[in-house]
Design a protein around this motif. Structure first.
Motif, PDB file in Angstrom:
ATOM      1  N   GLY A 125      -9.256   3.487  -2.763  1.00  0.00           N
ATOM      2  CA  GLY A 125     -10.262   2.466  -2.980  1.00  0.00           C
ATOM      3  C   GLY A 125      -9.812   1.159  -2.352  1.00  0.00           C
ATOM      4  O   GLY A 125      -8.807   1.098  -1.635  1.00  0.00           O
ATOM      5  N   ILE A 126     -10.542   0.085  -2.635  1.00  0.00           N
ATOM      6  CA  ILE A 126     -10.236  -1.185  -1.982  1.00  0.00           C
ATOM      7  C   ILE A 126      -8.842  -1.679  -2.335  1.00  0.00           C
ATOM      8  O   ILE A 126      -8.133  -2.235  -1.490  1.00  0.00           O
ATOM      9  CB  ILE A 126     -11.311  -2.247  -2.326  1.00  0.00           C
ATOM     10  N   ALA A 127      -8.374  -1.450  -3.571  1.00  0.00           N
ATOM     11  CA  ALA A 127      -7.029  -1.901  -3.959  1.00  0.00           C
ATOM     12  C   ALA A 127      -5.964  -1.166  -3.152  1.00  0.00           C
ATOM     13  O   ALA A 127      -5.037  -1.780  -2.606  1.00  0.00           O
ATOM     14  CB  ALA A 127      -6.804  -1.697  -5.456  1.00  0.00           C
ATOM     15  N   GLY A 128      -6.068   0.153  -3.081  1.00  0.00           N
ATOM     16  CA  GLY A 128      -5.093   0.930  -2.340  1.00  0.00           C
ATOM     17  C   GLY A 128      -5.105   0.631  -0.856  1.00  0.00           C
ATOM     18  O   GLY A 128      -4.044   0.536  -0.220  1.00  0.00           O
ATOM     19  N   LEU A 129      -6.291   0.471  -0.287  1.00  0.00           N
ATOM     20  CA  LEU A 129      -6.397   0.199   1.148  1.00  0.00           C
ATOM     21  C   LEU A 129      -5.854  -1.184   1.494  1.00  0.00           C
ATOM     22  O   LEU A 129      -5.193  -1.360   2.531  1.00  0.00           O
ATOM     23  CB  LEU A 129      -7.852   0.319   1.600  1.00  0.00           C
ATOM     24  N   MET A 130      -6.118  -2.178   0.638  1.00  0.00           N
ATOM     25  CA  MET A 130      -5.598  -3.516   0.902  1.00  0.00           C
ATOM     26  C   MET A 130      -4.081  -3.538   0.770  1.00  0.00           C
ATOM     27  O   MET A 130      -3.383  -4.176   1.575  1.00  0.00           O
ATOM     28  CB  MET A 130      -6.224  -4.525  -0.057  1.00  0.00           C
ATOM     29  N   ALA A 131      -3.541  -2.844  -0.237  1.00  0.00           N
ATOM     30  CA  ALA A 131      -2.089  -2.784  -0.392  1.00  0.00           C
ATOM     31  C   ALA A 131      -1.449  -2.110   0.809  1.00  0.00           C
ATOM     32  O   ALA A 131      -0.439  -2.589   1.348  1.00  0.00           O
ATOM     33  CB  ALA A 131      -1.740  -2.031  -1.675  1.00  0.00           C
ATOM     34  N   ALA A 132      -2.023  -1.001   1.248  1.00  0.00           N
ATOM     35  CA  ALA A 132      -1.466  -0.270   2.384  1.00  0.00           C
ATOM     36  C   ALA A 132      -1.521  -1.099   3.661  1.00  0.00           C
ATOM     37  O   ALA A 132      -0.568  -1.115   4.452  1.00  0.00           O
ATOM     38  CB  ALA A 132      -2.225   1.046   2.573  1.00  0.00           C
ATOM     39  N   THR A 133      -2.629  -1.806   3.871  1.00  0.00           N
ATOM     40  CA  THR A 133      -2.772  -2.640   5.062  1.00  0.00           C
ATOM     41  C   THR A 133      -1.711  -3.733   5.087  1.00  0.00           C
ATOM     42  O   THR A 133      -1.050  -3.970   6.116  1.00  0.00           O
ATOM     43  CB  THR A 133      -4.169  -3.268   5.103  1.00  0.00           C
ATOM     44  N   ALA A 134      -1.538  -4.424   3.936  1.00  0.00           N
ATOM     45  CA  ALA A 134      -0.566  -5.510   3.874  1.00  0.00           C
ATOM     46  C   ALA A 134       0.849  -5.015   4.123  1.00  0.00           C
ATOM     47  O   ALA A 134       1.632  -5.653   4.839  1.00  0.00           O
ATOM     48  CB  ALA A 134      -0.659  -6.210   2.521  1.00  0.00           C
ATOM     49  N   LEU A 135       1.199  -3.869   3.558  1.00  0.00           N
ATOM     50  CA  LEU A 135       2.544  -3.328   3.735  1.00  0.00           C
ATOM     51  C   LEU A 135       2.762  -2.836   5.163  1.00  0.00           C
ATOM     52  O   LEU A 135       3.804  -3.108   5.783  1.00  0.00           O
ATOM     53  CB  LEU A 135       2.785  -2.200   2.737  1.00  0.00           C
ATOM     54  N   GLN A 136       1.800  -2.123   5.695  1.00  0.00           N
ATOM     55  CA  GLN A 136       1.958  -1.599   7.056  1.00  0.00           C
ATOM     56  C   GLN A 136       2.062  -2.739   8.066  1.00  0.00           C
ATOM     57  O   GLN A 136       2.815  -2.641   9.045  1.00  0.00           O
ATOM     58  CB  GLN A 136       0.788  -0.675   7.399  1.00  0.00           C
ATOM     59  N   ASP A 137       1.295  -3.814   7.830  1.00  0.00           N
ATOM     60  CA  ASP A 137       1.379  -4.966   8.737  1.00  0.00           C
ATOM     61  C   ASP A 137       2.767  -5.588   8.750  1.00  0.00           C
ATOM     62  O   ASP A 137       3.132  -6.289   9.704  1.00  0.00           O
ATOM     63  CB  ASP A 137       0.343  -6.025   8.333  1.00  0.00           C
ATOM     64  N   GLN A 138       3.549  -5.337   7.700  1.00  0.00           N
ATOM     65  CA  GLN A 138       4.911  -5.861   7.623  1.00  0.00           C
ATOM     66  C   GLN A 138       5.960  -4.818   8.013  1.00  0.00           C
ATOM     67  O   GLN A 138       7.152  -5.005   7.777  1.00  0.00           O
ATOM     68  CB  GLN A 138       5.188  -6.377   6.214  1.00  0.00           C
TER      69      GLN A 138
END
Length: 348
Positions: A19-32
């Motif tokens: 969902g939006i929480a998981g996708l936002m967390a994954a995006t932020a981590l992968q970007d780092q």
């Protein structure tokens, strides 16, 4: 979106729930530069950012729109709007002034309500595209494994990760914690158990002509049975067909969840007749959301069940049952995990 699913997979962070929480967390981590895998039991991403095609119509049947009040989320929405992913459907009087001048004047500025042209799922798919997401993977067992965790799915696939973020509805996350006897402090568990969820029953009806809903095409009727009605054509979700979304109220959904799809459809069609006019229903589907609206939500944006190795809970049970809150929850959980990975790093 990388959807390949080997029999065993290792990663830095495993996120349960796309969902939006998981996708936002994954995006932020992968970007780092953090390696992330997202698991979801469904065949598609988005959670309640849910859209269904029925015949010629496209209908949102989960979250109907979202607002942006926090500066960080407002910045994200502005970027999504610039990219053509979201648009303002309508504006409603804001309970909170949106700028200092309005506050000084004692005015509550209008609050934009955003939708996704083509359907809410389109936003989730765009967020998931650069991520590694494994679908049709229902997490069944979560255990400590060495210096991290192991998750086994219903399909028999094993995942190993140094850190885990659970973003599913809390009853599902709690069951997963219990599956492997993960120790949760009694005071934390008591707070988690205090969050409850209202279900939602949604009728998706395809019409031969536009329904009789005034602009902007969505409203809260004065009804004990119906909680929301939306014209997906006016909304910009269904340009080539006429689709009406009729969501039952939380009280009605709770009391009548056990009825068959046919019984529920008959009742909701009858209740929707004032907005149908001369339109004929060409096709219909019923959608059921067991965990539609979180109640008694927790004030913090995430909860840390275990510090080392890090195990966190996030989602719309934290900060309020809104798309924005779920997104901010995912970002906050990602920040905590990132700092655990690299304590000396800057913020995300």
């Amino acid at each position: 979106m990388n959807v390949e699913s080997p029999s065993v997979k290792q990663t830095d962070v495993l996120i349960v729930g796309a969902g939006i929480a998981g996708l936002m967390a994954a995006t932020a981590l992968q970007d780092q530069g953090v390696r992330v895998i997202v698991l979801d039991k469904s065949r598609g991403v988005g959670g309640r950012l849910a859209t269904r095609r029925v015949g010629t119509a496209v209908l949102d049947h989960g979250a109907q729109y979202f607002t942006a009040r926090h500066p960080a989320f407002q910045a994200l929405v502005r970027q999504w709007e610039a990219d053509g992913l979201v648009s303002c459907w309508f504006e409603k009087p804001g309970a909170i002034p949106l700028d200092q001048d309005a506050a000084d004047a004692g005015q509550a500025a209008s609050e934009p309500c955003y939708v996704v042209p083509g359907g809410m799922t389109r936003l989730a798919k765009a967020l998931a595209e650069p991520l590694t997401v494994h679908l049709n993977q229902r997490a069944m067992l979560l255990q400590r494994h060495g210096e991290g965790y192991r998750i086994q799915t219903e399909a028999g696939v094993n995942y190993q990760a140094d850190r885990v973020i659970l973003t599913a509805p809390l009853p599902q996350s709690i069951a997963l914690l219990e599956s492997g006897a993960i120790d949760v402090a009694p005071e934390l568990l008591e707070r988690l158990m205090g969050v409850t969820y209202d279900p939602c029953l949604a009728l998706l009806a395809v019409l031969d002509r536009p329904p009789m809903l005034p602009a902007p095409g969505g409203f809260l009727p004065d009804s004990e049975i119906v909680g929301w009605v939306a014209d997906n054509h006016q909304k910009g979700v269904s340009p080539n067909g006429y689709g009406l979304t009729v969501q039952a109220s939380p009280v009605y959904s709770t009391a009548h969840y056990q009825l068959s799809d046919a019984e529920l459809a008959d009742i909701l069609m009858r209740e929707a007749s004032p907005w149908l006019g001369d339109a004929v229903i060409l096709a219909w589907q019923m959608k059921r959301w067991t965990y539609a609206l979180a109640r008694n939500t927790l004030s913090e944006l995430f909860m840390q069940v275990n510090e080392s190795p890090a195990l966190l809970l996030a989602g719309d049970a934290f900060g309020g049952p809104r798309v924005e809150s779920a997104a901010l929850s995912g970002l906050a959980a990602a920040q905590a995990v990132r700092m655990d990975c690299h304590p000396d790093s800057a913020t995300l």
